[in-house]
Structure formats: structure tokens, C-alpha cells
Write a protein that holds these residues in place. Structure first.
Motif: not given
Length: 326
Positions: A177-188, A194-197
Motif C-alpha cells: 500500500t505504501a509503495a503504491k500510494t506514497g503514504v508511509a508505514v508505521s509498525i509496532r 529488525i526481522a519485522d523491519l
């Protein structure tokens, strides 16, 4: 497209806002947070007029403390109330950025856990990506009624015990979604930041479109994860200011900020409190939205963090994340 975003604007609940107007931004907060299902419980009431009054008071305090923009990072089905947020933004003058996305798996409804296959399997990443992307291109959904303004952030979270297969699909869908729209991603992150990133980076999403939250968890700091995330180019969210349980103290947060700046990562730091304005069905993290500015920032200044660095962390870094601005 409703949610098309450029480096000049950011999506808010009242529509695109010029980057220059964002001002001081708290990137990880919750306005109305409802445990999924609590809205149907016999012992829980949600008086929207009362909720409005409580949130308006807290947002006004945030504005008077120097805050300009607040990000509701709760995602799709945890109490997000777009008409309420629109009215709050108009009444208080605070820009409100709402988010799309889901997670962790334990907070998903059964429908999102399986495409009704036999045997059950997790939703594929593309299906999550389509769901999240439409909330940006077509507007955020009010279930069974309508769509409103576009989301300004995609959020997801992993289980603290470790990422599940469904959560990997969520993360990959968020990255697409971020790659398509330009909106950033926030993960917890869950058990391994590091593995999740790396799951997001594996989707060819640029690291500077990602913020990793919860990096003031004590285990994260002891493992030097904030530095490791910054080294990979992602944003480091020190986002539980004012909270101690399971997290480092504010004094230790000050030291962490100083260390990251000294190491050349001042442009990767984001600050927030993960505060809950109104909670239903679970305890609130009852930290004032303005505490970051009235209590923590003076601690940074007293420790010798300069005005330029404070402005970079509170204004310029959130702007770079949310709009892709440089």
C-alpha cells in the motif's frame, strides 16, 4: 484519486493539508480507542457527546502546549470515528491524521483471519493491500455506510511473542500500500524489530517510508535496537514518553535521544506518548497529549539538546515521514 499525496501535502481527516502547516507532530497517539467488540457490551456506554467533550479538552490542551498535528495510529476497527474526528479538528484547530491498517492478529475479527478456505489460511498480502489502499485512494470507510477522507498513514503491529503468518501478510500488505500510494508505514514490532523491519524492506519499500514504534521498550534499548533501526534508514519512534512499565524512564529517553543525535541519527528520531484520549473496553494510557511538549522537551533542552535538534525531531522528521518531504 482521493488520497493521492505529494511531497507538498499530507492527508488529514479534513482533506490534504500543506506540509508547511503541520507544525509540531505527535506521530503515535490514540484518540478514541475501543477494544473490538466492546461497543456491543452491556456494561460499556459510548456517549459520543461526552467523548467529544473529553477529546476536545485534551486536544485543546495539546494545541495550547504547542502541538499542531496529531496522528491517530489505531487503524481501521479500533474505534476510529471519522465524523467525530472531523468535528474535533474544526473545533480545536488541531490537524488530525487518521490511519488505515490492522494488527496484531489477536485484535482481528475472524473474517480477516481466513478467506474461508479449507483448511483455513491467512489472508494473502495482496488482499490486505487492496483493503488498505482503497482507504487512501477512495477514502476511509465507515462500515456499511460511506467513505470519508483518505488515510494519512498505514499501521500494523506484530505479536510480542513473534510475528505470525497473518501478521506477515499484514506487514507485506501495508508495505505494498505504501509503495503504491506514497503514504508511509508505521509498525509496532513484535519480538524482533529488525526481522519485522526486514519484512517491509523485502517488499522493496524504501526504509525512509517506515517508522518502527515501541523502540523505547526496555528490551529494545538493552539490545541497541534504536541504533540498528536507524542504521537501516528507518525512523525510530520513541513513542511512550511518560510511560515506564516495560519501557525506559523519561530520563533514559533523554539519554537515548542524545546518543542517537551524537551518532548522526538526529534525522531518524520521532517522539510521541502513545496516549489514549478515551478508551472503551481496556485501560487507557492516560498521559496528556501535551505532556511531550510541556515536560519531556524541557528535559531534552535542560540536558543540552539544542533548539535546532528539537525542531528537527518535532517538526522536520514527522514531515519527512508523512509527506516524503526532503
Amino acid at each position: 484519486m482521493t488520497g493521492a499525496q505529494t511531497t507538498d501535502t499530507v492527508n488529514t481527516v479534513l482533506g490534504p493539508v500543506p506540509v508547511a502547516e503541520l507544525g509540531v507532530v505527535a506521530v503515535h497517539e490514540a484518540l478514541l480507542s475501543v477494544l473490538p467488540g466492546a461497543q456491543y457490551a452491556f456494561d460499556i456506554t459510548i456517549d459520543r457527546a461526552e467523548v467529544f467533550r473529553d477529546l476536545a479538552r485534551k486536544l485543546t490542551d495539546y494545541r495550547e502546549s504547542g502541538g499542531t498535528t496529531i496522528v491517530d495510529s489505531t487503524g481501521m476497527f479500533h474505534g476510529r470515528d471519522l465524523p467525530l474526528y472531523e468535528n474535533l479538528s474544526r473545533a480545536t484547530g488541531v490537524h488530525i491524521i487518521a490511519s488505515t491498517g490492522q494488527g496484531p492478529e489477536s485484535m482481528l475479527g475472524g473474517y480477516f483471519l481466513t478467506p474461508q478456505t479449507n483448511p483455513p489460511t491467512p489472508w494473502p498480502a495482496d488482499k490486505f493491500a487492496d483493503l488498505f489502499t482503497k482507504e487512501i485512494t477512495d477514502g476511509m470507510v465507515i462500515p456499511r455506510r460511506e467513505r470519508r477522507a483518505p488515510a494519512g498513514l498505514v499501521v500494523s503491529a506484530a505479536d510480542p511473542a513473534g510475528m505470525t503468518a497473518t501478521e506477515e501478510s499484514l506487514f507485506r500488505g501495508a508495505a505494498r500500500t505504501a509503495a503504491k500510494t506514497g503514504v508511509a508505514v508505521s509498525i509496532r514490532y513484535g519480538a524482533d524489530a529488525i526481522a519485522d523491519l526486514e519484512v517491509l524492506l523485502d517488499e522493496q519499500l524504501a526504509a525512509d517510508r517506515i517508522v518502527v514504534g515501541g523502540l523505547d521498550r526496555r528490551d529494545a534499548v538493552e539490545a541497541d535496537l534504536p541504533r540498528a533501526v536507524a542504521e537501516r534508514g528507518a525512523f525510530v519512534a520513541i513513542d511512550h514518553v511518560g510511560t515506564d512499565g516495560g519501557f525506559i524512564t523519561d530520563a533514559e529517553r533523554v539519554a537515548l535521544v542524545e546518543e542517537l543525535i551524537a551518532s548522526g541519527y538526529g534525522d531518524r528520531i520521532l517522539l510521541s506518548s502513545n496516549a489514549t484520549g478515551v478508551a472503551k473496553g481496556h485501560p487507557a494510557n492516560d498521559v496528556p497529549f501535551g505532556r511531550l511538549l510541556t515536560t519531556f522537551v524541557p528535559q531534552l533542552v535542560a540536558a543540552g539538546v539544542g533548539d535546532d535538534d528539537v525542531t528537527r525531531i518535532l517538526v522536520e522528521n514527522p514531515r519527512a515521514l508523512l509527506a516524503g518531504a526532503r
